[in-house]
Each structure stands twice: as structure tokens, then as C-alpha cells.
Design an enzyme around this catalytic site. Structure first.
Site, PDB file in Angstrom:
ATOM      1  N   GLN A 334       0.840  -1.192   0.000  1.00 57.84           N
ATOM      2  CA  GLN A 334       0.000   0.000   0.000  1.00 57.84           C
ATOM      3  C   GLN A 334       0.878   1.246   0.000  1.00 57.84           C
ATOM      4  O   GLN A 334       1.929   1.285   0.657  1.00 57.84           O
ATOM      5  CB  GLN A 334      -0.941   0.016   1.224  1.00 57.84           C
ATOM      6  CG  GLN A 334      -1.940   1.157   1.176  1.00 57.84           C
ATOM      7  CD  GLN A 334      -2.955   1.132   2.304  1.00 57.84           C
ATOM      8  OE1 GLN A 334      -3.659   2.102   2.512  1.00 57.84           O
ATOM      9  NE2 GLN A 334      -3.039   0.033   3.039  1.00 57.84           N
ATOM     10  N   GLU A 335       0.419   2.239  -0.721  1.00 56.22           N
ATOM     11  CA  GLU A 335       1.139   3.507  -0.770  1.00 56.22           C
ATOM     12  C   GLU A 335       1.141   4.181   0.599  1.00 56.22           C
ATOM     13  O   GLU A 335       0.202   4.029   1.386  1.00 56.22           O
ATOM     14  CB  GLU A 335       0.491   4.450  -1.781  1.00 56.22           C
ATOM     15  CG  GLU A 335       0.556   3.969  -3.216  1.00 56.22           C
ATOM     16  CD  GLU A 335      -0.300   4.805  -4.144  1.00 56.22           C
ATOM     17  OE1 GLU A 335      -0.839   5.836  -3.676  1.00 56.22           O
ATOM     18  OE2 GLU A 335      -0.459   4.425  -5.319  1.00 56.22           O
ATOM     19  N   THR A 336       2.214   4.931   0.873  1.00 50.49           N
ATOM     20  CA  THR A 336       2.305   5.749   2.082  1.00 50.49           C
ATOM     21  C   THR A 336       2.770   7.137   1.684  1.00 50.49           C
ATOM     22  O   THR A 336       2.894   7.446   0.488  1.00 50.49           O
ATOM     23  CB  THR A 336       3.295   5.142   3.101  1.00 50.49           C
ATOM     24  OG1 THR A 336       4.643   5.332   2.618  1.00 50.49           O
ATOM     25  CG2 THR A 336       3.040   3.658   3.321  1.00 50.49           C
TER      26      THR A 336
END
Length: 860
Positions: A334-336
């Protein structure tokens, strides 16, 4: 873009690389020789760890395979979940230690209060995934298990020779599988890192909770559910020095390890744990995280006030509980705000923390031995100095509730005794055979304080959870402190009778057969179970709105408000069938049912009075789904299913518009963000006016008021606040201090209202953790319970909040047409532990249908 591609490439590496490549990613650079006869998780599962969410049955199979192949590993089943999944505890130690494990256990337990030597192997325990949708810790336990089973390094051999390492791979199997199935069902072969993707956004209620949507990380103190019951039972069998609890947090966080927020540590626990042990272990964790380049933080949050967390329960028994919180991928990647976070990365951090815990525990064994010895020495010293020498308690009218409290105390190894003589204390008289005593001078004094004390001294005003958890108030039992002999009326010696060593159950006499009617007092907690069973069995049951005195055999006996009346002749059942039914129900529910030969009472109303009204069997609908609190909905579901044996229909809020409400006579709305939808509110209002009973909790009560379903009102917010100016970084402290995290307040209860049926004292303790403040009704008969002018019993509350709570309404019962709306300002079913207020909610369900609200002249 480069960072994103790097994260995706890492996933590809895990999917395509050899076992040795994956092992080198998770384990230290030079892990030492690994036994090839022990399969890695990847070899057993058929996919690399971090590329897929492992189902719980696969994890169970892996641990059992390790136990089959290695004499270092042994697996036992310590319990079962509601969904019948086994709760596993795996032990890792040398074969010699395992052979001598009972002797080791006995000597280990002696170290708490006596010198059993320092050569006893050290006992520690690692647990994970108490929140089902925090999967990295659970996944890491397979790697921990593999390393302990397969490593031939000298360090691991020393661990096994000098320790018993217990691993509880998943603390919440039901929630874990709910989340794992969701993530696996929605993940793509080409991983999607977009936070908006369905993989990262599980539907309501999510996998965090157990089967009944409870947070199991709040249950070690309350033991309402089989997971905590099994864990606590095992804990007291082994009393580990160290307990580890692996968690996850927001995706954009880093990694947390103890020490936590110092100002919110529990003052009951000796400061040595917080001042010395946590910082010492923190240095080990920091070194390990520095070694793999992982960012982390400490000391900012996560208090250890409450004894019911997995990482704090052991602190109240002379151990050290450690919390790990890992930023979550909530999927595979998942992107952060920096680079995407991968599931494999989160697993590696958890594994690193677990192995470091083992290393640190053995290295700091002298510190841990001192911690435990000093803890129990401190407990003994505190108990000896305390002016309170014991607590006496018991509700003679409600043995079920009293026994449930005693049984909970015994789960926590709190010494409890029968009362050996009548005692007058605290303005009450407690009778032998109806009350119990807990002495303070006992081994587990710290937990005695936690169970009975209503207030502790705080050094902070920001809290992660509830700020008080006094069990005696949660159970609503009459109690008194027994003091040292310092003057006239003091208790010279504790009235200790027989020690309680087995779970208590109610024993009731056989029902005497009657040709006229049967009577049931409604004071016992199991009254509702009995009432529903009678109704399902086909009996017509009435309730008395006025008290009376009846002749039972040769004596007169008083019966209070709400007494259940079961006539013999006015039934669809034959007298024989009715007698068999009441006899069976009485025994199964532990309720005394008495036969009576006449309806002509010696005092009060007769049994044929209009004040004795026929009850309807509840047909209950509860709204659930997105926007509704799953915790509160689960508490209602659990209460009715587990304790009453009553079904409840759970309807998704989105489907309300197309459901025929006329099938139901009771609608329950717990807290939630309900829509300001006129069509929905009009439908509910018309149903109420036609005779329905609407029961609302907290923000649902606000919704009912704002939507015009009742004429009751919310207490207006204070608009007189002066303009103030603070520094920006003080906002969290100033505004957070005003939150009601969870405190206990006193209210005055109308015992003649159907909502108050069965209570014996107008003074009532309520738990409040919200800002729903109801005005006392303009109709003088509508305010069922009202907070007193000085209501605080225990817990932290900001002065501005306390001012608003004082004299506000806790429960309102408002009529509308042929129906009624019963509004609770609070949650009477909090965490299945508030037996004392469960009865209010159950009264609303069972007696709400016959509640009529008196009108007042001039009222609109």
C-alpha cells in the site's frame, strides 16, 4: 514513481526467489545453520511469507507439523473460539526441559515469593493478532517458530536450554480469518498499492473483532469471551515473566515499542517496571531496528493503565508486558507518504522484535527475577499498610450476578471467601450465606485494588481508553470496605468463611405445583432468560406494575415491582404442560419459581388487577452496517444470544427502507452516524406510533431527538466560552482532555418504572464514555434515571464535562402514539461486563412494550 516500482519489485522478489533468498530477508544476515529437515513456512504453505495472507487452519497445520518433526516443539490446544477454531499454545524448549516441564513450572512459580534459585529456565510468551486485521504479527509467529525449531546456532541452543518460550500464534482466530479471506479475495496478481482499492478497505464490521464484534484486546480483565478465558487460565498456570503482544496501526506510521507514555502508566504497579525494565528492553529493540534500518518511536502514546490489554495484564502479576505496533499494509502493498509499505516488510519488523525479545529476556533475566520478587514484596507491603483490610459484597436478590462476580475474581486468582457471619458495614448489613469477602492481604493484592478501587491518581488527562474499570461498580453489587480496628464499629477480624475454589452456580428448590398461578421475582439477572424461555414454551406471562404481599404456604412474602405472574387457567397450555415448563425453566435458568394458591393478596394489588399486565414476547430488530458501532451492536447480540438465549435480527441500515417493520415490536439502534433521511425517520416514527418500542443508545438517541421521533431534548452546548489563544502544539492536550474516555457516574433510578424493575437501590452506577447529554424531561414521569448533582464515582473527567453531566438525564422514556421511545444517554452493555446496567437494557426489551407514559396537563 521509482519508490513505487521498488516496492512492487520487492513483492516480485518474494514471489519468485528461492527459500534461501527469502530467509535472508527475514532473518539476521548470518542466522547460522538451519536444519533442512524442518520446512520453512514457504515450503509448507507453497508461497512466500508476505505474498499472501495465511489462513488460520494453515497456520495450525504448520505448527503441528513442526511439533511432529522436532522434539523442540510441542503444541497444545488451550481452548476454542465461538466459531470452533482451536486456540493453540506452542512451546519451544530443549527435550530435557520439556520432560521436566512440571517440575520447572513449580519451581518457576516459587520464584515469585521465595528463592527457588536462578537456574530455573526462564518462561516467556509471545502472542499476536488479537486484532484480526493486524496480520503481520501473526504471520511472523510462523517464522519465529521455524527459527526456534530449525536453527542450530549456539545462541538458539542456549535459548532452548535456558528458557521455555511459548508462542500463541493467533489470539483472535475468528477475526484473523475474516480479514485474511477478505484480503486474499481482493488482492491481485499485479499488486495494487492504491489505498482506495477494495483490498485495503474491508467492509463492516471488519476483521478486528471476535465473532460477536468485541475488541478482544480489552477482555483479559473482563474474561467475557472464550479467547481471553483460555489465555488467562493458561497465564495463571505458567505466569510468564515476559508477555509480548504484536499489533498494527495506521499505514503512515512507523514501528512502536515500549516504553510507552510514562505519564499514563498505572500507579498501582511499582515504578521499577516503568523506570528500569522498559527502558532497558527498549535499548535492545532500538539496536535491532537500527540494524535493519526501520524507523520507530516510543514514549508518545499507548498507556498501560488498563489491566485488560494483552501487553498490560502481566504487569499486575509481576511480569513485563511489551507492546509492538507496526504500520499496516492492510494487504500486500500500500502507498504511504514515503514509499509503499509491503506486507513482507511489516512481517520482518515483527519478527525482528520477537527474536529481540527472546534475546533481551535471557540477557536481562536477573532484572526480571528482581522485578517479580520486588513486585510481590511491594504488594505485601502495600496491603499491610492499607487501611482497607477487605471488601464484603453480595446482592441477596440476585445470586446470578453475585456468583458471576465471584467467578470472575477467581479467574484472576483473587482469594475470595464466603461470609462466615452477619456483618454491618458501610451502612448495610451483609448476611451469612448471601455475601462474600475478599481480603486485601493476599498475594494478588494489586489485582484486588484494580477490581474494587473506584479511583486512582492520574498524572495525565489524555487517555487511550477507559480511565476506570472498577468491577464491583460494573456488576452493580452492594459492597463495603472493611477497615482495620481503629475505633468503635471497626471490624476487628475479617469474617472469612470457606474459601471459594470452584465456580459458583445457583441451586434452586423444585417448583411447588399450583392450580392457580406461579410467581417469579425479577431481581435475578437470569430472570430474562427464564422469561423468554417461558414465552417460547407457549406460556402467557404477566408483570405486576405494583408491589404486593402474598401468602406463600404459612408465611407472607413481599414481591416488588415487575414480579412475573403466570396464571394456570388463562393459558393455551394445560396445567400439566405448564407445570413441566415452569419446572424445567426454573432449573435451567437457576431461578426460583413459586406456586401460589390464591390471587387474594394480603397487601397491595391482587393478581387479577389491571396493574398486572400481559407481556408480549420481544421480536427484536437491530440496525447494523456501515456507520453503526460494531462494538455496541455486538454487545447487544452477545447479551441476547449468550445470556438470554434469544434471537435478534440484525438488519443492515441500507435495507431498512424496504423491510416491513410490522414484523417486529422492538427496534434497537446503538451508536452510529445515522442519516438525516426523512423517509427513514418517518417510517420509524409511524411504526412507533402504531405501538412499537424504539430503544436508542448514545448518538442514536441524539438522532432520534434531532429527527423528531420524540419531544425530549439534548442539553445545549455551552456557548459562553471566552475567546482564548493557545500554542498550536497544545491543541491535542487541551482538546483531548475534554474527551470522556470512560468514567463511572452515579444516577438516581426510578424503581417503579418498568425500566427499573428488579433493582433494589435507587442509587445506580453508570459507565459513560461519550458526550451525549440528555436534558431531564419536561414530563416529570419520563426521566427514568438522572445523574446526581455530584455524580463522579471514578475516572478522569474534565470539569466542563462534569458540569454538563450533573443532573442530566441518563434514561428517558417518552410516549408517542401507541408506542414509546426509550433513550439511553450511555451504553448499558459496555464490553459485556456491566451486569449492573445490562438489566436496564433488558427491562427496556422485555417490559418496554407495556410501558405507558403518563400524560401531564398542559403538555403538548
Amino acid at each position: 514513481m521509482f519508490s513505487f516500482l521498488r516496492a512492487i519489485l520487492l513483492v516480485g522478489v518474494l514471489l519468485g526467489h528461492s527459500v534461501s533468498a527469502q530467509t535472508s530477508y527475514f532473518f539476521p544476515a548470518n542466522p547460522g545453520p538451519l536444519n533442512p529437515a524442518i520446512p520453512t513456512p514457504e515450503q509448507f504453505l507453497g508461497y512466500p511469507v508476505g505474498s499472501h495472507m495465511t489462513r488460520y487452519d494453515q497456520m495450525v497445520a504448520y505448527f503441528r507439523e513442526l511439533a511432529r518433526l522436532s522434539d523442540r516443539v510441542h503444541v497444545e490446544e488451550i481452548g476454542r473460539t465461538y466459531e470452533h477454531r482451536p486456540l493453540l499454545m506452542a512451546s519451544f524448549t530443549s527435550p530435557a526441559n520439556y520432560t521436566n516441564r512440571e517440575s520447572i513450572r513449580q519451581n518457576h512459580l516459587k520464584q515469585a515469593t521465595a528463592d527457588a534459585g536462578t537456574n530455573v529456565p526462564l518462561v516467556i510468551q509471545i502472542g499476536a493478532n488479537v486484532h484480526g486485521n493486524e496480520p503481520s504479527g501473526g504471520e511472523s509467529t510462523m517464522l519465529t517458530a521455524y527459527y526456534l525449531a530449525a536453527s542450530e546456532s549456539e545462541e538458539v541452543k542456549r535459548w532452548l536450554n535456558e528458557m521455555l518460550i511459548f508462542v500463541e500464534p493467533i489470539l483472535n482466530p475468528d477475526g484473523r480469518d475474516r480479514f485474511a479471506n477478505w484480503a486474499n479475495m481482493h488482492k491481485s496478481e499485479t499488486s495494487v498499492a492504491d489505498p482506495a482499492d477494495r483490498e485495503h478497505n474491508e467492509i463492516w464490521p471488519g476483521g478486528r473483532m471476535n465473532h460477536y464484534w468485541f475488541d478482544p484486546n480489552r477482555d483479559w480483565f473482563l474474561c467475557a469471551h472464550p479467547e481471553a478465558q483460555a489465555h488467562v487460565r493458561w497465564f495463571h498456570e505458567w505466569m510468564p515473566y515476559v508477555v509480548v503482544d504484536h499489533h498494527e496501526m495506521g499505514t503512515n506510521a512507523t514501528f512502536y515499542f515500549d516504553p510507552g507514555k510514562y505519564s499514563s502508566n498505572n500507579p498501582v504497579v511499582p515504578a521499577y517496571l516503568y523506570d528500569t525494565v522498559y527502558p532497558a528492553f527498549g535499548s535492545y529493540f532500538a539496536k535491532a531496528m537500527n540494524g535493519i534500518g526501520s524507523l520507530y518511536f516510543t514514549k508518545e502514546t499507548f498507556d498501560k493503565l488498563y489491566p485488560g490489554y494483552g501487553s498490560s495484564y502481566t504487569n499486575f502479576y509481576g511480569g513485563a508486558g511489551f507492546l509492538f505496533e507496526q504500520a499496516s499494509a492492510r494487504g500486500i502493498v500500500q502507498e504511504t507518504t514515503t514509499i509503499p509499505i509491503t506486507f513482507a516488510f511489516t512481517v520482518r519488523n515483527q519478527l525482528t522484535a520477537a527474536l529481540t525479545t527472546i534475546r533481551a529476556s535471557l540477557a536481562e533475566k536477573p532484572m526480571l527475577l528482581k522485578l517479580r520478587r520486588d513486585f510481590f514484596t511491594s504488594a505485601t507491603d502495600q496491603a499491610r499498610k492499607s487501611a482497607v483490610k477487605g471488601y464484603v459484597f453480595g446482592e441477596p436478590a440476585d445470586p446470578t450476578r453475585t456468583h458471576a462476580f465471584v467467578n470472575l475474581l477467581r479467574r484472576h486468582q483473587i482469594d475470595t471467601y464466603e461470609l462466615d457471619r452477619d456483618v454491618t458495614a458501610g451502612g448495610r448489613t451483609f448476611r451469612k450465606g448471601q455475601a462474600f469477602v475478599v481480603p486485601t492481604e493476599q498475594r494478588n493484592y494489586m489485582m484486588v485494588r484494580s477490581a474494587f478501587e473506584k479511583q486512582i491518581t492520574y498524572t495525565d488527562s489524555l487517555f487511550y481508553d477507559a480511565t476506570t474499570w472498577s468491577l464491583i461498580h460494573a456488576f452493580g453489587l452492594p459492597y463495603a470496605e472493611l477497615s482495620r480496628p481503629t475505633g468503635k464499629g471497626a471490624v476487628a477480624a475479617l469474617p472469612l468463611g470457606k474459601a471459594i475454589t470452584q465456580p459458583l452456580t445457583s441451586s434452586v428448590p423444585a417448583v411447588g405445583r399450583s392450580a392457580y398461578a406461579y410467581l417469579i421475582a425479577v431481581s435475578d439477572y437470569n430472570t430474562y432468560k427464564a422469561l423468554y424461555s417461558l414465552q417460547v414454551g407457549g406460556a402467557i406471562v404477566k408483570t405486576a406494575f405494583k408491589p404486593f404481599t402474598a401468602r406463600i404456604g404459612p408465611t407472607d412474602q413481599s414481591f416488588g415491582y415487575g414480579t412475573l405472574v403466570i396464571p394456570v387457567q388463562q393459558q393455551t397450555l394445560t396445567p400439566d404442560s405448564l407445570y413441566r415448563l415452569v419446572s424445567s425453566v426454573g432449573q435451567r435458568s437457576g431461578i426460583t419459581i413459586q406456586g401460589i394458591d390464591t390471587g387474594f393478596n394480603t397487601q397491595g394489588v391482587d393478581l387479577g388487577s389491571n396493574q398486572v399486565r400481559t407481556l408480549r414476547r420481544p421480536e427484536v430488530l437491530m440496525l447494523v452496517g456501515p456507520g453503526v458501532s460494531p462494538y455496541e451492536a455486538g454487545e447487544v447480540w452477545h447479551l441476547l444470544d449468550q445470556r438470554v438465549g434469544m434471537p435478534i435480527t440484525k438488519l443492515d441500515l441500507a435495507n431498512l427502507a424496504r423491510v416491513n417493520l410490522n414484523r417486529y415490536n422492538t427496534l434497537v439502534m446503538v451508536s452510529g452516524a445515522y442519516p438525516a433521511d426523512r423517509a427513514i425517520s418517518d417510517k420509524v416514527k409511524a411504526w412507533v406510533q402504531a405501538g412499537g418500542t424504539l430503544i436508542t443508545l448514545k448518538t442514536a438517541s441524539e438522532w432520534a431527538i434531532k429527527q423528531g421521533l420524540t419531544k425530549e431534548k439534548l442539553l445545549a452546548a455551552d456557548t459562553t466560552r471566552k475567546a482564548l489563544r493557545y500554542n498550536y502544539d497544545e491543541a491535542t492536550n487541551y482538546e483531548g482532555a475534554k474527551a470522556l474516555g470512560g468514567s463511572i457516574f452515579t444516577a438516581d433510578l426510578d424503581l417503579s418504572s418498568p425500566i427499573g424493575f428488579g433493582f433494589t437501590d435507587r442509587r445506580l452506577s453508570l459507565f459513560k464514555n461519550n458526550q451525549t447529554i440528555l436534558q431531564a424531561s419536561q414530563n416529570p414521569y419520563n426521566t427514568v434515571a438522572q445523574y446526581t448533582d455530584k455524580p463522579l464515582v471514578g475516572g478522569y473527567v474534565h470539569p466542563s464535562s462534569l458540569k454538563r453531566v450533573a443532573k442530566s438525564a441518563a434514561i428517558l422514556a417518552s410516549g408517542d402514539g401507541a408506542g414509546r421511545v426509550i433513550l439511553f444517554a450511555d451504553n448499558p452493555n459496555f464490553r459485556a461486563s456491566w451486569y449492573g446496567t445490562n438489566k436496564l437494557f433488558l427491562n427496556a426489551l422485555f417490559f418496554g412494550g407495556v410501558l405507558t407514559v403518563p400524560s401531564v396537563e398542559g403538555e403538548e
